[in-house]
Scaffold this active site. Structure first.
Site, mmCIF file in Angstrom:
data_model
loop_
_atom_site.group_PDB
_atom_site.id
_atom_site.type_symbol
_atom_site.label_atom_id
_atom_site.label_comp_id
_atom_site.label_asym_id
_atom_site.label_seq_id
_atom_site.Cartn_x
_atom_site.Cartn_y
_atom_site.Cartn_z
ATOM 1 N N PRO A 88 0.798 -1.230 0.000
ATOM 2 C CA PRO A 88 0.000 0.000 0.000
ATOM 3 C C PRO A 88 0.828 1.276 0.000
ATOM 4 C CG PRO A 88 -0.875 -1.567 1.587
ATOM 5 C CD PRO A 88 0.439 -2.124 1.115
ATOM 6 N N GLU A 115 1.012 -8.590 8.581
ATOM 7 C CA GLU A 115 1.054 -7.156 8.860
ATOM 8 C C GLU A 115 2.119 -6.415 8.067
ATOM 9 O OE1 GLU A 115 -1.070 -5.327 10.687
ATOM 10 O OE2 GLU A 115 -2.224 -7.182 10.764
ATOM 11 N N ARG A 152 -1.735 -7.431 -21.376
ATOM 12 C CA ARG A 152 -2.491 -6.871 -22.496
ATOM 13 C C ARG A 152 -1.637 -5.968 -23.382
ATOM 14 N NH1 ARG A 152 -7.994 -7.207 -22.199
ATOM 15 N NH2 ARG A 152 -8.223 -5.302 -23.434
ATOM 16 N N ASP A 167 -8.378 0.564 -25.556
ATOM 17 C CA ASP A 167 -8.795 0.290 -24.190
ATOM 18 C C ASP A 167 -8.971 1.600 -23.423
ATOM 19 O OD1 ASP A 167 -8.974 -2.410 -24.306
ATOM 20 O OD2 ASP A 167 -7.032 -2.822 -23.393
#
Length: 215
Positions: A88, A115, A152, A167
Site C-alpha cells: 500500500p 502485517e 495486455r 482500451d
C-alpha cells in the site's frame, strides 16, 4: 515476458489459467511461475513470519526466506528485469505504468501478507506498487491486476494492437461509448453519426463523448 510471483498462496492465481492470459501462456508470449515462499523457510514448520521487534500487532514476513526466494529466480544475462513489491505504500498503479512494465523481459512480483514486511525486504525491490488506497488481505489480488494489465500490452496477446490502443485509459482519447445491434433497443437508439460511415465525424464524436457512471 517471464513473470515470477513469490507468494504464500499460489492457488489464488487460478484466474491466470483462463481467458486472454491463458491464451498468452499457451502461445508462449507470457510465462508465469508461482513460487511458494514457504519452500525457502529454514525450519521444519516452514515459518516465514515472526513478531516484530519493539512490539506491535500481528506478524511480519521474515527476510531470510524472501531473500532466498528472490535469489532463486533464474535470470538471463541479457534480460531486462524489474522487481516489484505489492504494498500500500507504493505508487498507485495505472495504465502508464502497465505500458512501462511491459517493456521488460522479466518481472519478479513479491506478494505480502500478514502485517507487512521486514524492512530489509524492500532492498530486494526496484519499486513498490499499490492498486489503490484500501486494505486487502495480501498482495495476490493486486499482483493479478498488474499481471493482467501488463499482459495486455504485450504484442500478440490481444487479437490486434488496435484493441489495446482503444482500451479505456490507454490514452487521453480512449474510452468512448460503443454500440452494437439492435439499432433500437427499447427506444434507446444508436447515435446517427455512427451509422453514416464518415470516419472523421465518428472520431470527432468519440473524442467528445466519454462515458461516465458518476451521478
Amino acid at each position: 515476458m517471464r513473470i515470477d510471483v513469490i507468494t504464500l498462496f499460489p492457488n489464488m492465481f487460478a484466474p491466470l489459467d483462463d481467458s486472454i492470459i491463458k491464451r498468452a501462456r499457451d502461445k508462449k508470449i507470457l510465462e508465469i511461475n508461482l513460487i511458494q515462499l514457504r519452500d525457502f523457510a529454514f525450519d521444519k514448520h516452514k515459518q516465514v513470519d515472526d513478531s516484530p521487534f519493539g512490539g506491535g500487532a500481528g506478524m511480519v514476513l521474515k527476510p531470510e526466506p524472501m531473500f532466498r526466494a528472490v535469489r532463486s529466480v533464474p535470470i538471463k544475462a541479457s534480460a531486462s528485469r524489474r522487481v516489484l513489491i505489492m504494498d500500500p505504500i507504493g505508487a498507485v498503479f495505472n495504465q502508464a505504468k502497465a505500458k512501462q512494465l511491459a517493456l521488460f523481459d522479466q518481472l519478479i512480483i513479491i506478494c505480502g501478507h500478514y502485517e507487512g514486511f521486514d524492512a530489509r525486504i524492500y532492498e530486494l525491490a526496484d519499486e513498490a506498487i499499490s492498486i489503490g488506497e484500501y486494505v486487502l488481505t495480501g498482495g495476490e489480488l493486486p499482483a493479478m491486476v498488474v499481471i493482467d494489465a501488463v499482459a495486455r500490452m504485450l504484442p500478440g496477446v490481444l487479437g490486434s494492437e488496435e484493441s489495446a490502443r482503444t482500451d479505456s485509459f490507454y490514452d487521453a482519447e480512449s474510452g468512448y461509448p460503443q454500440y452494437t445491434r439492435p439499432r433500437d433497443f427499447e427506444g434507446r437508439t444508436v447515435p446517427e453519426v455512427l451509422l453514416n460511415g464518415n470516419h472523421a465525424e465518428i472520431a470527432k464524436w468519440r473524442r467528445a463523448h466519454r462515458p461516465s457512471l458518476n451521478r
